[in-house]
Design a protein around this motif. Sequence first.
Motif, mmCIF file in Angstrom:
data_model
loop_
_atom_site.group_PDB
_atom_site.id
_atom_site.type_symbol
_atom_site.label_atom_id
_atom_site.label_comp_id
_atom_site.label_asym_id
_atom_site.label_seq_id
_atom_site.Cartn_x
_atom_site.Cartn_y
_atom_site.Cartn_z
ATOM 1 N N THR A 267 83.106 -53.725 55.845
ATOM 2 C CA THR A 267 84.087 -53.628 54.755
ATOM 3 C C THR A 267 84.847 -52.310 54.853
ATOM 4 O OG1 THR A 267 82.484 -52.608 53.271
ATOM 5 C CG2 THR A 267 82.640 -55.024 53.220
ATOM 6 N N ILE A 268 85.982 -52.287 54.161
ATOM 7 C CA ILE A 268 86.720 -51.046 53.953
ATOM 8 C C ILE A 268 86.940 -50.874 52.459
ATOM 9 C CG2 ILE A 268 87.865 -51.116 56.214
ATOM 10 C CD1 ILE A 268 90.350 -52.182 54.791
ATOM 11 N N ARG A 269 86.994 -49.644 52.046
ATOM 12 C CA ARG A 269 87.179 -49.369 50.625
ATOM 13 C C ARG A 269 88.643 -48.979 50.378
ATOM 14 N NH1 ARG A 269 81.878 -45.944 48.590
ATOM 15 N NH2 ARG A 269 80.342 -47.572 49.077
ATOM 16 N N THR A 270 89.183 -49.551 49.326
ATOM 17 C CA THR A 270 90.573 -49.275 48.934
ATOM 18 C C THR A 270 90.595 -48.940 47.458
ATOM 19 O OG1 THR A 270 91.367 -50.847 50.588
ATOM 20 C CG2 THR A 270 92.934 -50.169 48.891
ATOM 21 N N ARG A 271 91.305 -47.867 47.105
ATOM 22 C CA ARG A 271 91.400 -47.468 45.702
ATOM 23 C C ARG A 271 92.656 -48.059 45.092
ATOM 24 N NH1 ARG A 271 89.241 -43.654 42.478
ATOM 25 N NH2 ARG A 271 88.028 -42.827 44.233
ATOM 26 N N ARG A 272 92.508 -48.706 44.037
ATOM 27 C CA ARG A 272 93.620 -49.274 43.279
ATOM 28 C C ARG A 272 93.586 -48.656 41.885
ATOM 29 N NH1 ARG A 272 93.312 -55.721 44.844
ATOM 30 N NH2 ARG A 272 93.743 -55.456 47.087
ATOM 31 N N GLU A 275 90.168 -47.928 40.222
ATOM 32 C CA GLU A 275 89.164 -48.907 40.709
ATOM 33 C C GLU A 275 89.069 -48.836 42.226
ATOM 34 O OE1 GLU A 275 88.192 -53.693 40.510
ATOM 35 O OE2 GLU A 275 90.011 -52.887 39.592
ATOM 36 N N VAL A 276 87.831 -48.835 42.747
ATOM 37 C CA VAL A 276 87.578 -48.860 44.190
ATOM 38 C C VAL A 276 87.173 -50.271 44.573
ATOM 39 C CG1 VAL A 276 86.216 -47.951 46.080
ATOM 40 C CG2 VAL A 276 86.895 -46.436 44.202
ATOM 41 N N VAL A 277 87.882 -50.860 45.518
ATOM 42 C CA VAL A 277 87.636 -52.251 45.933
ATOM 43 C C VAL A 277 87.212 -52.261 47.400
ATOM 44 C CG1 VAL A 277 88.610 -54.543 46.184
ATOM 45 C CG2 VAL A 277 89.336 -53.077 44.294
ATOM 46 N N GLU A 278 86.083 -53.049 47.720
ATOM 47 C CA GLU A 278 85.631 -53.223 49.102
ATOM 48 C C GLU A 278 86.189 -54.520 49.650
ATOM 49 O OE1 GLU A 278 81.415 -53.033 49.417
ATOM 50 O OE2 GLU A 278 81.310 -50.871 49.014
ATOM 51 N N ILE A 279 86.903 -54.407 50.752
ATOM 52 C CA ILE A 279 87.546 -55.576 51.377
ATOM 53 C C ILE A 279 86.833 -55.833 52.705
ATOM 54 C CG2 ILE A 279 89.681 -56.531 52.273
ATOM 55 C CD1 ILE A 279 91.162 -54.619 50.395
#
Length: 285
Positions: A267-272, A275-279
């Motif tokens: 996974t990669i983590r993305t901050r929105r 909120e931190v989202v794992e894709i």
Amino acid sequence: MRAIFGLVLIVGVALAGGAVMMAKNYIADYQQALATERSTHQEVVPLTDVYVASHPLRYGEPLTKKDVRKVRWPKAAVPEGAFTDLDALVPAQPDRARVVLRAMEKDEAILAVKVTGPGEDAGITSQLARGMRAFAIRVDVATGVSGFLRPGDRVDVYWTGDPGRATEGGRGDITRLIESRVQLIAVDQTASDDVSGATIARTVTVSVLPEQVAALAQAQSSGKLSLALVGAGDDTVAQPIEVDQRALLGLDVLKPRFEETKPEVCTIRTRRGSEVVEIPIPCTN
């Protein structure tokens, strides 16, 4: 003087006669008392005549009158098959003589099962009961209980062989109890139980029913037979027994263990915003 002599003579004769009568009465009373005592004993323990061995008898010996003697035996304790008539035990005709089947010691009661019928020999046929057949089984030092088998013993018979299931996943050779408490009537060419020491036999002969003969013949031709000696006082009946190679080694209960592996997830983590989202993405390593 003559009168005195005659008187003395008369008195002497009278005394002698009285003594004779007293002795006669005493003897009669003694005999009557003895007869009464004998009759009392006979009423308490009734006896009868039974024939026993006059000296040790061995297998195969013809029975003659000098080999037996008559004894008084309590009627209530006469063994089954005992002989009370000498003519029945030892026929007058020489060709009708009985033969000893089992060793007997001195003063042992002679029973019908220990001797042959009149005129019969001591062969195997005399030991077969009605409806039974004699069957020979090949043995060696291992399958024949190290040579300790004796005629009269009882054995369990086990069969070892491949019943045609030795394929992939099959059980291979199996060992199964096929006959229980079979009686031995001969070891090699010896049918007497008067044997000392161990003897390594090549064959043993058993007494079985015709259907058992067929089963043993089929088992002997398709596999290997082994004997297990049954104790003299053991009257238990063995239950059906079967063991194969897989059961012997415990392969039926041991199952292979496989560790469950979880698929790797990258996974990669993305901050929105906050909120931190794992894709999930494909793993490159």
